[in-house]
Scaffold this motif. Structure first.
Motif, PDB file in Angstrom:
ATOM      1  N   LEU A   1      46.244  48.480  23.973  1.00  0.00           N
ATOM      2  CA  LEU A   1      46.196  48.748  25.406  1.00  0.00           C
ATOM      3  C   LEU A   1      44.759  48.743  25.909  1.00  0.00           C
ATOM      4  CD1 LEU A   1      47.479  49.560  28.089  1.00  0.00           C
ATOM      5  CD2 LEU A   1      47.436  51.945  27.316  1.00  0.00           C
ATOM      6  N   ILE A   2      43.864  49.372  25.165  1.00  0.00           N
ATOM      7  CA  ILE A   2      42.454  49.381  25.541  1.00  0.00           C
ATOM      8  C   ILE A   2      41.910  47.950  25.534  1.00  0.00           C
ATOM      9  CG2 ILE A   2      40.142  50.129  24.849  1.00  0.00           C
ATOM     10  CD1 ILE A   2      41.381  52.669  23.754  1.00  0.00           C
ATOM     11  N   GLY A   3      42.330  47.149  24.559  1.00  0.00           N
ATOM     12  CA  GLY A   3      41.887  45.756  24.492  1.00  0.00           C
ATOM     13  C   GLY A   3      42.330  44.952  25.696  1.00  0.00           C
ATOM     14  N   VAL A   4      43.584  45.121  26.110  1.00  0.00           N
ATOM     15  CA  VAL A   4      44.096  44.400  27.277  1.00  0.00           C
ATOM     16  C   VAL A   4      43.354  44.836  28.538  1.00  0.00           C
ATOM     17  CG1 VAL A   4      46.102  44.044  28.761  1.00  0.00           C
ATOM     18  CG2 VAL A   4      46.372  44.009  26.279  1.00  0.00           C
ATOM     19  N   LEU A   5      43.152  46.147  28.698  1.00  0.00           N
ATOM     20  CA  LEU A   5      42.419  46.660  29.867  1.00  0.00           C
ATOM     21  C   LEU A   5      40.988  46.141  29.874  1.00  0.00           C
ATOM     22  CD1 LEU A   5      43.665  50.376  29.892  1.00  0.00           C
ATOM     23  CD2 LEU A   5      44.327  48.540  31.460  1.00  0.00           C
ATOM     24  N   PHE A   6      40.381  46.071  28.698  1.00  0.00           N
ATOM     25  CA  PHE A   6      39.007  45.576  28.584  1.00  0.00           C
ATOM     26  C   PHE A   6      38.916  44.126  29.057  1.00  0.00           C
ATOM     27  CE2 PHE A   6      35.727  43.296  26.240  1.00  0.00           C
ATOM     28  CZ  PHE A   6      34.609  44.098  26.420  1.00  0.00           C
ATOM     29  N   ILE A   7      39.810  43.271  28.566  1.00  0.00           N
ATOM     30  CA  ILE A   7      39.772  41.856  28.919  1.00  0.00           C
ATOM     31  C   ILE A   7      40.040  41.654  30.406  1.00  0.00           C
ATOM     32  CG2 ILE A   7      40.920  39.632  28.606  1.00  0.00           C
ATOM     33  CD1 ILE A   7      39.017  40.390  26.357  1.00  0.00           C
ATOM     34  N   PHE A   8      41.026  42.368  30.947  1.00  0.00           N
ATOM     35  CA  PHE A   8      41.338  42.209  32.367  1.00  0.00           C
ATOM     36  C   PHE A   8      40.187  42.691  33.242  1.00  0.00           C
ATOM     37  CE2 PHE A   8      45.784  41.556  31.205  1.00  0.00           C
ATOM     38  CZ  PHE A   8      46.158  40.597  32.136  1.00  0.00           C
ATOM     39  N   ALA A   9      39.556  43.794  32.867  1.00  0.00           N
ATOM     40  CA  ALA A   9      38.426  44.310  33.650  1.00  0.00           C
ATOM     41  C   ALA A   9      37.269  43.323  33.654  1.00  0.00           C
ATOM     42  CB  ALA A   9      37.974  45.658  33.093  1.00  0.00           C
ATOM     43  N   VAL A  10      36.953  42.760  32.483  1.00  0.00           N
ATOM     44  CA  VAL A  10      35.856  41.794  32.394  1.00  0.00           C
ATOM     45  C   VAL A  10      36.204  40.512  33.151  1.00  0.00           C
ATOM     46  CG1 VAL A  10      34.522  40.341  30.818  1.00  0.00           C
ATOM     47  CG2 VAL A  10      35.007  42.722  30.211  1.00  0.00           C
ATOM     48  N   ALA A  11      37.442  40.054  33.014  1.00  0.00           N
ATOM     49  CA  ALA A  11      37.851  38.810  33.671  1.00  0.00           C
ATOM     50  C   ALA A  11      37.818  38.930  35.193  1.00  0.00           C
ATOM     51  CB  ALA A  11      39.250  38.413  33.204  1.00  0.00           C
ATOM     52  N   LEU A  12      38.186  40.098  35.703  1.00  0.00           N
ATOM     53  CA  LEU A  12      38.250  40.295  37.154  1.00  0.00           C
ATOM     54  C   LEU A  12      36.915  40.705  37.762  1.00  0.00           C
ATOM     55  CD1 LEU A  12      41.671  42.180  37.438  1.00  0.00           C
ATOM     56  CD2 LEU A  12      41.211  39.766  37.949  1.00  0.00           C
ATOM     57  N   SER A  13      35.923  40.980  36.926  1.00  0.00           N
ATOM     58  CA  SER A  13      34.650  41.502  37.435  1.00  0.00           C
ATOM     59  C   SER A  13      33.967  40.614  38.475  1.00  0.00           C
ATOM     60  CB  SER A  13      33.696  41.792  36.269  1.00  0.00           C
ATOM     61  OG  SER A  13      33.400  40.621  35.534  1.00  0.00           O
ATOM     62  N   PRO A  14      33.953  39.267  38.330  1.00  0.00           N
ATOM     63  CA  PRO A  14      33.312  38.463  39.377  1.00  0.00           C
ATOM     64  C   PRO A  14      33.974  38.619  40.734  1.00  0.00           C
ATOM     65  CG  PRO A  14      33.564  37.178  37.377  1.00  0.00           C
ATOM     66  CD  PRO A  14      34.350  38.427  37.181  1.00  0.00           C
ATOM     67  N   TYR A  15      35.322  38.759  40.736  1.00  0.00           N
ATOM     68  CA  TYR A  15      36.041  38.939  41.996  1.00  0.00           C
ATOM     69  C   TYR A  15      35.693  40.272  42.656  1.00  0.00           C
ATOM     70  CZ  TYR A  15      39.005  35.200  40.123  1.00  0.00           C
ATOM     71  OH  TYR A  15      39.460  34.021  39.599  1.00  0.00           O
ATOM     72  N   ILE A  16      35.418  41.267  41.825  1.00  0.00           N
ATOM     73  CA  ILE A  16      35.127  42.603  42.341  1.00  0.00           C
ATOM     74  C   ILE A  16      33.669  42.729  42.772  1.00  0.00           C
ATOM     75  CG2 ILE A  16      35.085  45.064  41.771  1.00  0.00           C
ATOM     76  CD1 ILE A  16      37.318  44.440  39.693  1.00  0.00           C
ATOM     77  N   ILE A  17      32.765  42.311  41.893  1.00  0.00           N
ATOM     78  CA  ILE A  17      31.332  42.497  42.146  1.00  0.00           C
ATOM     79  C   ILE A  17      30.815  41.545  43.219  1.00  0.00           C
ATOM     80  CG2 ILE A  17      29.042  42.444  41.101  1.00  0.00           C
ATOM     81  CD1 ILE A  17      30.366  43.114  38.426  1.00  0.00           C
ATOM     82  N   TYR A  18      31.274  40.288  43.163  1.00  0.00           N
ATOM     83  CA  TYR A  18      30.753  39.277  44.084  1.00  0.00           C
ATOM     84  C   TYR A  18      31.830  38.795  45.057  1.00  0.00           C
ATOM     85  CZ  TYR A  18      26.944  39.177  40.717  1.00  0.00           C
ATOM     86  OH  TYR A  18      25.898  39.530  39.890  1.00  0.00           O
ATOM     87  N   LYS A  19      32.708  39.670  45.454  1.00  0.00           N
ATOM     88  CA  LYS A  19      33.830  39.275  46.297  1.00  0.00           C
ATOM     89  C   LYS A  19      33.397  38.761  47.667  1.00  0.00           C
ATOM     90  CE  LYS A  19      34.615  43.945  48.139  1.00  0.00           C
ATOM     91  NZ  LYS A  19      35.623  45.008  48.338  1.00  0.00           N
TER      92      LYS A  19
END
Length: 269
Positions: free
Chosen positions: A58-76
């Motif tokens: 579960l932590i692994g899945v959350l980690f990958i999704f958080a990293v993958a979505l980071s450009p959308y969040i940080i540079y939205k």
């Protein structure tokens, strides 16, 4: 001063983005951490130690999704027609913006994500030690030993290594960076739909090709490949196959970053 690249200017840009952009990612990261807490509470409510079965996964899945979505969040807002001008006005070249964006998403984001998820897990473990729940130990997720595929397919674990995990993180971040600069609204949804569409088109194209080609073609192809595999061990064949896909991964990362560079350079407001 060099208009294309200057290290001092890049360093100032990275400090600016860390101070002004990372806090918005941290707020979103708390949502990912809350999923761990929610699963833990659910585990208590049904009196079954759900966390012990797939906590690391579960932590692994959350980690990958958080990293993958980071450009959308940080540079939205970087290509937003109303708010994007603020990003455009930053005194830095296109290359410096690309490097800073990529560095923050592949260095700062994974470290921060790992720290928050591990701290959350440690907090729940502490609560378990005072009689609430039951954790045997803190689940220290290692992103360099657990890739997204391995989380769902554990038998692939023996082929997973540091290089493949790093390459996977780099490729997925480079891809989402690109789509973040291409789409203006509903970026995540459009990215998902685009990838589904491309995958479906490739499958249909491959199926059409396979059906159109005669059996004789495949027989001849097998005969041509057979000599290359003679006297080769299974480990050597797998190593060659993995090296091929690593090369493809590097090409894709280069393509994603190149497109992102020109999108940053030519974005219109």
């Amino acid at each position: 001063m060099n208009e294309v690249f200057d290290f001092t200017r890049l360093w100032k840009l990275m400090k600016y983005e860390v101070v002004n952009y990372i806090p918005r990612f941290f707020r979103s990261l708390l949502i990912f951490a809350s999923v761990l807490v929610a699963v833990w509470i659910f585990s208590l409510s049904i009196d079954i130690d759900v966390m012990s079965f797939g906590r690391k996964g579960l932590i692994g899945v959350l980690f990958i999704f958080a990293v993958a979505l980071s450009p959308y969040i940080i540079y939205k807002d970087m290509n937003n027609r109303k708010k994007g001008y603020m990003y455009a006005m930053i005194p830095a070249s296109t290359l410096e913006k690309l490097i800073s964006m990529f560095a923050i998403c592949v260095i700062c984001v994974p470290v921060l994500t790992w720290a928050v998820l591990t701290a959350t897990d440690a907090f729940l473990w502490m609560l378990s030690n005072i009689g609430i729940g039951s954790f045997e130990s803190i689940s220290l997720y290692n992103p360099f030993n657990d890739s997204f595929l391995v989380v769902f397919n554990r038998e692939l674990g023996e082929f997973s290594n540091v290089l493949d995990s790093i390459l996977y993180i780099l490729s997925i971040v480079a891809m989402t960076m690109m789509f973040n600069t291409i789409f203006r609204k509903n970026k995540v949804l459009k990215t998902i739909l685009f990838n589904i569409g491309v995958s479906f088109a490739l499958i249909m194209l491959m199926a059409t090709f396979v059906n159109a080609v005669s059996t004789e073609f495949w027989d001849n192809l097998g005969e041509d490949i057979a000599p290359l595999l003679e006297n080769r061990t299974a480990e050597e064949i797998i190593s060659f196959w993995m090296a091929f896909w690593r090369f493809v991964g590097l090409l894709l990362i280069s393509a994603y970053l190149t497109i992102t560079y020109f999108r940053i350079k030519r974005v219109n407001y």
